[in-house]
Scaffold this motif. Structure first.
Motif, mmCIF file in Angstrom:
data_model
loop_
_atom_site.group_PDB
_atom_site.id
_atom_site.type_symbol
_atom_site.label_atom_id
_atom_site.label_comp_id
_atom_site.label_asym_id
_atom_site.label_seq_id
_atom_site.Cartn_x
_atom_site.Cartn_y
_atom_site.Cartn_z
ATOM 1 N N ASP A 183 53.247 -26.854 10.729
ATOM 2 C CA ASP A 183 52.347 -27.909 10.265
ATOM 3 C C ASP A 183 52.105 -28.936 11.360
ATOM 4 O OD1 ASP A 183 52.195 -26.673 7.919
ATOM 5 O OD2 ASP A 183 53.384 -28.132 6.755
ATOM 6 N N GLU A 184 53.244 -29.288 11.976
ATOM 7 C CA GLU A 184 53.141 -30.270 13.049
ATOM 8 C C GLU A 184 52.220 -29.782 14.145
ATOM 9 O OE1 GLU A 184 56.978 -31.497 14.708
ATOM 10 O OE2 GLU A 184 57.200 -32.672 12.867
ATOM 11 N N LEU A 185 52.506 -28.488 14.500
ATOM 12 C CA LEU A 185 51.715 -27.882 15.583
ATOM 13 C C LEU A 185 50.238 -27.937 15.225
ATOM 14 C CD1 LEU A 185 53.594 -24.732 16.868
ATOM 15 C CD2 LEU A 185 52.497 -26.501 18.243
ATOM 16 N N ILE A 186 49.998 -27.488 13.971
ATOM 17 C CA ILE A 186 48.597 -27.434 13.547
ATOM 18 C C ILE A 186 47.994 -28.844 13.580
ATOM 19 C CG2 ILE A 186 47.116 -27.026 11.550
ATOM 20 C CD1 ILE A 186 48.949 -24.659 10.880
ATOM 21 N N ASP A 187 48.801 -29.766 13.027
ATOM 22 C CA ASP A 187 48.322 -31.138 12.997
ATOM 23 C C ASP A 187 47.992 -31.631 14.403
ATOM 24 O OD1 ASP A 187 48.452 -31.222 10.366
ATOM 25 O OD2 ASP A 187 50.175 -32.606 10.189
ATOM 26 N N ASN A 188 48.987 -31.373 15.283
ATOM 27 C CA ASN A 188 48.810 -31.795 16.676
ATOM 28 C C ASN A 188 47.541 -31.209 17.248
ATOM 29 O OD1 ASN A 188 51.017 -33.350 16.694
ATOM 30 N ND2 ASN A 188 52.334 -31.922 17.844
ATOM 31 N N ALA A 189 47.468 -29.896 17.015
ATOM 32 C CA ALA A 189 46.317 -29.171 17.572
ATOM 33 C C ALA A 189 45.029 -29.782 17.030
ATOM 34 C CB ALA A 189 46.411 -27.703 17.188
ATOM 35 N N LYS A 190 45.061 -30.003 15.719
ATOM 36 C CA LYS A 190 43.868 -30.576 15.091
ATOM 37 C C LYS A 190 43.508 -31.912 15.734
ATOM 38 C CE LYS A 190 43.515 -28.921 10.359
ATOM 39 N NZ LYS A 190 43.984 -29.214 8.996
ATOM 40 N N GLU A 191 44.606 -32.699 15.858
ATOM 41 C CA GLU A 191 44.405 -34.034 16.417
ATOM 42 C C GLU A 191 43.805 -33.942 17.813
ATOM 43 O OE1 GLU A 191 45.383 -38.005 15.002
ATOM 44 O OE2 GLU A 191 45.621 -36.032 14.106
ATOM 45 N N GLU B 104 39.673 -34.181 21.618
ATOM 46 C CA GLU B 104 38.886 -33.496 22.667
ATOM 47 C C GLU B 104 37.406 -33.534 22.290
ATOM 48 O OE1 GLU B 104 39.299 -31.654 26.392
ATOM 49 O OE2 GLU B 104 40.804 -32.607 25.075
ATOM 50 N N ALA B 105 37.223 -33.182 21.009
ATOM 51 C CA ALA B 105 35.832 -33.114 20.524
ATOM 52 C C ALA B 105 35.171 -34.485 20.688
ATOM 53 C CB ALA B 105 35.830 -32.704 19.065
#
Lengths: 357, 63, 166
Positions: C90-98, C103-104
């Motif tokens: 979840d953290e990873l995903i969250d991080n990635a999302k963030e 980036e976006a």
């Protein structure tokens, strides 16, 4: 079933061994017969100098004996050894060395060459008798029983080694009895701590008395445990062992009973001391009298068959004799048991240690 | 056997009979109360009976 | 009593004591000792067997307990691991999302900036162009004005209409 059969077999054999009574009963009157029976029973229950199995009167009046003569050993300022057949059942005088001996009512007396027996006023024989170390019927029976016991129990002991701690064969019958003596007689009466010292004596005592009693019920006419000398020896051994192993506490209880007022102590001491003697004395008398009485009753009942000489009386006597024979098998075991358990009890008193009570 | 001895013997038999009878009765009652202790009661009964009997025999032979 | 004494035979007593005492010692050596020892040994071995069986049973029980305990622990561990993993995921995903968002955003910002710049440039260009064109127009107008005043006016209006800049 087999037990009942063997009992019956023993009884039948008994009748054969008393065959002489029957053969004689036909031509004699009752009084004579009764006298003869009395003598016969008396002769049977006492020790004798030959192993007599069968005897009867022939047609020409001479008596026929079937049996084995045994060696006579006398100590009379020197050893005299000869066969008991020389006595010819009390009829002839035996010359050994310088002396003459005669067998009279089962006892050997010193006589002159004519074999005359002298009496005092009370009809007691006053002839001197030598010290008699003869191998009598009783001694032969004791040796016989001892050999049987030795092989029986050595066999049992060996069977443990061979069969991985399991008794085999006849040992299966004797092993529970040995354990019973250990667990029910020795341990509860003597105590866990000391019982091992007395086990050999108690086991030997029990099996010796039991086997002797059982052998006595066979028609061989053996009466070992019904002999006062034998029971005296057994009771004496119990007495000696009790006395030797008596602790301080045991003697204190006899001479100076603790916890009693002084006058009572003085009164109790001789009574207790008397008890020490009476205990083995009753042991001796109990076994002797029980076995003796059993033999006499059984033989009397069997003899009654020949005295009655009619269907009802004789068959009744037979039934009674049969019943008594079965009771005697029980008594044989019971007396051995009581002798052993009382010995154990006395040993228990002797080794008891001080405690509050 | 003389008459006194015979009478004495009879008395002994009476005494011992009463004694053993009492012991037997006690044992029976005890077994009735506690059938589980049958073996122990029987052993005690036999010992008691043997002691009484022994006294009886002893008296009989002393006569 | 008298009967007992007369019946007592010393010979039998002698022989019996001898044989009986001998028998006691013989049997003690050859029979009773081995028998009692064997029985005792057997009893001991039975006792030992029973106690060892008992021990084995107890051991089994503790083993079972251990097993269940270990199983329980393992389950807890697994649950924990799973939870951790999920959390990490979840953290990873969250991080990635963030990060992706950032980036976006960054890209968008850059794009905006560049768009603005382009726009500025374009406007500048346009201005330049417009000025150029207006210069040319002015040139042409001036040329024409010099010819015809009416026409000049008309033309100028027309030009103005044409160059309608937002």
């Amino acid at each position: 079933m087999t037990i009942v059969k063997s009992r019956f077999f023993i009884l039948i054999l008994l009748f054969f061994s008393h065959f002489e009574l029957y053969s004689n009963s036909l031509e004699k009157n009752i009084q004579e017969l009764e006298k003869e029976i009395k003598e016969y029973i008396n002769h049977h229950v006492l020790d004798s100098h030959d192993f007599n199995l069968l005897s009867y009167t022939k047609e020409d009046g001479t008596k026929f004996y079937l049996g084995i003569p045994l060696p006579v050993i006398l100590w009379d300022d020197g050893l005299a050894i000869f066969s008991s057949s020389k006595f010819k059942h009390g009829k002839s005088v035996v010359k050994s060395g310088e002396n003459f001996y005669k067998l009279y009512h089962g006892k050997i007396y010193k006589t002159d060459s004519s074999g005359k027996i002298y009496y005092d006023n009370n009809k007691n024989v006053i002839n001197t008798s030598p010290i008699d170390f003869s191998i009598t019927k009783g001694v032969v029976s004791i040796i016989f029983v001892s050999i049987i016991m030795f092989f029986l129990f050595r066999n049992l002991a060996n069977s443990y080694k061979k069969n991985k701690m399991m008794a085999k064969g006849i040992g299966r019958f004797f092993e529970p009895i040995v354990l019973y003596i250990r667990d029910e007689i020795a341990i509860p009466n003597i105590g866990e701590k000391h019982y091992k010292r007395y086990m050999s004596f108690l086991l030997t005592l029990f099996f010796f008395i039991w086997i002797c009693n059982m052998v006595g019920l066979t028609p061989l006419g053996i009466n070992v445990t019904g002999n006062i000398a034998v029971t005296f020896c057994l009771a004496l051994l119990t007495f000696i062992i009790t006395t030797v192993s008596g602790t301080k506490y045991y003697w204190k209880h006899i001479f100076w009973m603790p916890g009693m007022p002084l006058p009572m102590k003085i009164i109790m001491a001789p009574i207790e001391l008397l008890g020490v003697i009476i205990k083995p004395f009753t042991l001796m008398i109990r076994l002797y009298a029980n076995i003796m009485a059993g033999h006499i009753v059984m033989m009397t009942l069997i003899s009654m068959i020949f005295i009655f000489r009619n269907w009802i009386g004789s068959s009744l006597s037979f039934m009674l004799a049969f019943f008594i024979a079965i009771i005697e098998i029980l008594v044989a075991l019971l007396q051995a048991y009581i002798f052993t358990i009382l010995s154990a009890l006395y040993f228990g008193f002797a080794v008891e240690e001080e405690h509050d009570h | 056997m003389e008459i006194p001895a015979i009478v004495g013997g009879g008395l002994i038999v009476i005494g011992v009979g009463i004694g053993i009878g009492g012991i037997g009765r006690g044992a029976m009652e005890a077994i009735g109360r506690q059938p589980d202790a049958y073996g122990k009661i029987q052993t005690a009964m036999l010992i008691g009976a043997a002691l009484v009997e022994g006294i009886g025999f002893a008296a009989m032979f002393v006569l | 009593m008298e009967k007992l004494i007369t019946e007592f035979s010393f010979g039998l007593f002698f022989w019996h004591s001898l044989i009986f005492i001998g028998l006691i010692f013989l049997l003690k050596k050859f029979a009773w000792k081995p028998i009692l020892d064997a029985v005792e040994e057997r009893d001991n071995s039975i006792k030992k067997a029973i106690s060892s069986a008992e021990n084995a049973r107890k051991e089994m029980e503790t083993l079972k307990e251990d097993n269940s305990r270990i199983l329980k622990e393992a389950r807890i561990e697994r649950d924990k691991l799973l939870k951790d993993a999920k959390k990490t995921k979840d953290e990873l995903i969250d991080n990635a999302k963030e990060e992706a968002k950032l980036e976006a955003q960054k890209i968008i910002n850059q794009a905006n900036i560049s768009i603005k710049n382009e726009k500025k440039l374009a406007i500048k260009e346009l201005k330049n162009q417009v000025s150029l064109i207006s210069m040319q127009i002015a040139e042409k107008v001036i040329k024409k004005e010099l010819d015809n005043t009416n026409k000049q006016e008309e033309f100028l209006n027309k030009l103005i209409d044409e160059t309608n800049i937002k």
